[in-house]
Every structure is written in structure tokens, then in C-alpha cells.
Design a protein around this motif. Sequence first.
Motif, mmCIF file in Angstrom:
data_model
loop_
_atom_site.group_PDB
_atom_site.id
_atom_site.type_symbol
_atom_site.label_atom_id
_atom_site.label_comp_id
_atom_site.label_asym_id
_atom_site.label_seq_id
_atom_site.Cartn_x
_atom_site.Cartn_y
_atom_site.Cartn_z
ATOM 1 N N LEU A 93 0.833 -1.206 0.000
ATOM 2 C CA LEU A 93 0.000 0.000 0.000
ATOM 3 C C LEU A 93 0.870 1.259 0.000
ATOM 4 O O LEU A 93 0.612 2.205 -0.763
ATOM 5 C CB LEU A 93 -0.936 -0.002 1.210
ATOM 6 N N LEU A 94 1.898 1.278 0.827
ATOM 7 C CA LEU A 94 2.810 2.422 0.861
ATOM 8 C C LEU A 94 3.531 2.591 -0.479
ATOM 9 O O LEU A 94 3.673 3.707 -0.985
ATOM 10 C CB LEU A 94 3.827 2.274 1.990
ATOM 11 N N ALA A 95 3.966 1.487 -1.069
ATOM 12 C CA ALA A 95 4.634 1.549 -2.377
ATOM 13 C C ALA A 95 3.695 2.118 -3.430
ATOM 14 O O ALA A 95 4.095 2.957 -4.250
ATOM 15 C CB ALA A 95 5.120 0.157 -2.785
ATOM 16 N N LEU A 96 2.454 1.693 -3.394
ATOM 17 C CA LEU A 96 1.466 2.208 -4.343
ATOM 18 C C LEU A 96 1.230 3.700 -4.136
ATOM 19 O O LEU A 96 1.275 4.483 -5.096
ATOM 20 C CB LEU A 96 0.151 1.434 -4.193
ATOM 21 N N LEU A 97 1.012 4.104 -2.903
ATOM 22 C CA LEU A 97 0.769 5.525 -2.614
ATOM 23 C C LEU A 97 1.959 6.401 -2.991
ATOM 24 O O LEU A 97 1.784 7.473 -3.584
ATOM 25 C CB LEU A 97 0.436 5.718 -1.130
ATOM 26 N N PHE A 98 3.167 5.934 -2.651
ATOM 27 C CA PHE A 98 4.351 6.739 -2.957
ATOM 28 C C PHE A 98 4.650 6.761 -4.455
ATOM 29 O O PHE A 98 5.337 7.662 -4.926
ATOM 30 C CB PHE A 98 5.563 6.253 -2.165
ATOM 31 N N ASN A 99 4.153 5.780 -5.196
ATOM 32 C CA ASN A 99 4.312 5.811 -6.648
ATOM 33 C C ASN A 99 3.206 6.609 -7.325
ATOM 34 O O ASN A 99 3.383 7.080 -8.443
ATOM 35 C CB ASN A 99 4.397 4.401 -7.229
ATOM 36 N N ILE A 100 2.074 6.756 -6.672
ATOM 37 C CA ILE A 100 0.998 7.597 -7.219
ATOM 38 C C ILE A 100 1.292 9.072 -6.967
ATOM 39 O O ILE A 100 1.028 9.922 -7.811
ATOM 40 C CB ILE A 100 -0.367 7.191 -6.616
ATOM 41 N N PHE A 101 1.841 9.373 -5.785
ATOM 42 C CA PHE A 101 2.105 10.757 -5.393
ATOM 43 C C PHE A 101 3.594 11.021 -5.124
ATOM 44 O O PHE A 101 3.936 11.615 -4.099
ATOM 45 C CB PHE A 101 1.302 11.105 -4.132
ATOM 46 N N PRO A 102 4.491 10.617 -6.005
ATOM 47 C CA PRO A 102 5.919 10.769 -5.680
ATOM 48 C C PRO A 102 6.383 12.222 -5.608
ATOM 49 O O PRO A 102 7.197 12.571 -4.752
ATOM 50 C CB PRO A 102 6.624 10.025 -6.814
ATOM 51 N N THR A 103 5.875 13.053 -6.480
ATOM 52 C CA THR A 103 6.302 14.457 -6.489
ATOM 53 C C THR A 103 5.893 15.155 -5.200
ATOM 54 O O THR A 103 6.685 15.891 -4.599
ATOM 55 C CB THR A 103 5.716 15.191 -7.715
ATOM 56 N N GLN A 104 4.677 14.890 -4.751
ATOM 57 C CA GLN A 104 4.192 15.505 -3.524
ATOM 58 C C GLN A 104 4.998 15.025 -2.314
ATOM 59 O O GLN A 104 5.353 15.818 -1.437
ATOM 60 C CB GLN A 104 2.699 15.200 -3.318
ATOM 61 N N VAL A 105 5.280 13.734 -2.268
ATOM 62 C CA VAL A 105 6.046 13.175 -1.152
ATOM 63 C C VAL A 105 7.463 13.750 -1.149
ATOM 64 O O VAL A 105 7.972 14.167 -0.105
ATOM 65 C CB VAL A 105 6.079 11.629 -1.218
ATOM 66 N N LEU A 106 8.081 13.791 -2.308
ATOM 67 C CA LEU A 106 9.448 14.312 -2.388
ATOM 68 C C LEU A 106 9.510 15.795 -2.046
ATOM 69 O O LEU A 106 10.462 16.247 -1.404
ATOM 70 C CB LEU A 106 10.041 14.052 -3.771
ATOM 71 N N THR A 107 8.504 16.545 -2.458
ATOM 72 C CA THR A 107 8.452 17.964 -2.101
ATOM 73 C C THR A 107 8.342 18.110 -0.587
ATOM 74 O O THR A 107 9.030 18.934 0.022
ATOM 75 C CB THR A 107 7.264 18.664 -2.799
ATOM 76 N N LEU A 108 7.509 17.288 0.024
ATOM 77 C CA LEU A 108 7.366 17.299 1.481
ATOM 78 C C LEU A 108 8.692 16.960 2.172
ATOM 79 O O LEU A 108 9.009 17.502 3.231
ATOM 80 C CB LEU A 108 6.276 16.303 1.899
ATOM 81 N N LEU A 109 9.477 16.095 1.541
ATOM 82 C CA LEU A 109 10.758 15.680 2.112
ATOM 83 C C LEU A 109 11.896 16.655 1.792
ATOM 84 O O LEU A 109 13.028 16.438 2.218
ATOM 85 C CB LEU A 109 11.125 14.273 1.629
ATOM 86 N N GLY A 110 11.598 17.700 1.008
ATOM 87 C CA GLY A 110 12.607 18.727 0.772
ATOM 88 C C GLY A 110 13.189 18.786 -0.622
ATOM 89 O O GLY A 110 14.116 19.550 -0.866
ATOM 90 N N ALA A 111 12.667 17.991 -1.541
ATOM 91 C CA ALA A 111 13.179 18.050 -2.911
ATOM 92 C C ALA A 111 12.758 19.364 -3.555
ATOM 93 O O ALA A 111 11.703 19.915 -3.254
ATOM 94 C CB ALA A 111 12.653 16.872 -3.726
ATOM 95 N N ASN A 112 13.605 19.853 -4.443
ATOM 96 C CA ASN A 112 13.284 21.069 -5.185
ATOM 97 C C ASN A 112 13.492 20.797 -6.676
ATOM 98 O O ASN A 112 13.744 19.653 -7.064
ATOM 99 C CB ASN A 112 14.133 22.251 -4.699
#
Length: 183
Positions: A54-73
Motif C-alpha cells: 500500500l505504501l509503495a502504491l501511494l508513494f508511486n501515485i504521489f511521488p512528487t508531492q512526497v518528495l516535495t514534502l521531504l525537501g526536494a526542489n
Amino acid sequence: MNIVLPLFNLFNSLGLLFGIGGSTIYSINKLKDPKRVESLFGQLLLFCFCLGALLALLFNIFPTQVLTLLGANAQTMNVALPYTRVIVLGAPFFMCNYVCVNFIRNDGNPQLTMCATLSATAVVVILDWLLIFVFDLHMLGAAIATLFSPLTSLGVLTLHTRFKKRQLKLKWALPTWTNVNHH
């Protein structure tokens, strides 16, 4: 890679949470109330696999949002995105690996868990070199190599079935809230 490290830590932390908690409850109850814990190992493996998927699916559906939250620019997103998409595929295996490591260690076979951990580390080091430098896959190669860590460990841990003093049995059962909640 450092941007994605919290996700990797999340998978490992959840695996450790259920692995340490579950194996402790198993060890306490295997003699005084064996019926209560006969399917605990199988339930936790199934629960962790499903949660990881489930986590793999969610993080693959919303990777940009997750990475932005983690500090990616804008500068790091192009490197972090493919790495993340691959790493999160290993979530179920990272989590299940820690469940197995802890149950097998508590079942009297710490030597095997040490061999599994060392084997997994060696395989990742070799594959990192091969995929990053020889095949020139850069961060994608590092991510692919990392996926082999829990797979290698889980493969080595299957040797526990040959352990003569083994009490742990794998009995598949759907997770019950009572068992999952106590961990």
C-alpha cells in the motif's frame, strides 16, 4: 538519496516495530499460550507485506508531492524521482525482512540472521559497484541494487527451515486486529 532516506527509514522502522514487538509476544507466549501465537508470524508477514505494498502504491501515485514534502526542489527532483519510484517497490520486502530477522533470532538462530544481514550487505555493495559504475546506471542502479538487500536476506533466512531446534512455524492467517494492535 538523502531526500529519500526518510522513506527508507519508515519502511525499516515499521518492519522493526512489528518484528521486535511480534517476536517478543511470540517468545513470551510460545510456551504458556502457544495457541494464541501459532499464526502470529504469518499474520505479521501478511500484514507487513500488504502495508508495504500500500505504501509503495501511494508513494508511486504521489511521488512528487512526497518528495516535495521531504525537501526536494527543482534541482533534485529529477534525480530523486526515479530513485524513489524504485526504492518504494521494496517496502513490503524491507518490512517482511525485519519481521523474519527478529522472529528467527528469537527462535534461537541469531547466527543465521547475522549471515543474512552480512550477505545482504555484501550483495548490495557488489551490485552498487556493478550497476553504478560498470553499467553506468547512476542513482537508478543504486536503487535497483538496494532492492536486492531484503531479497537476499529473506533468501538466506529460508534456511531456518533446516534448523533442528526450530520451534517457529509459518502458519498463514489473515491478520487480526487484536494481534496487530498489540504490536
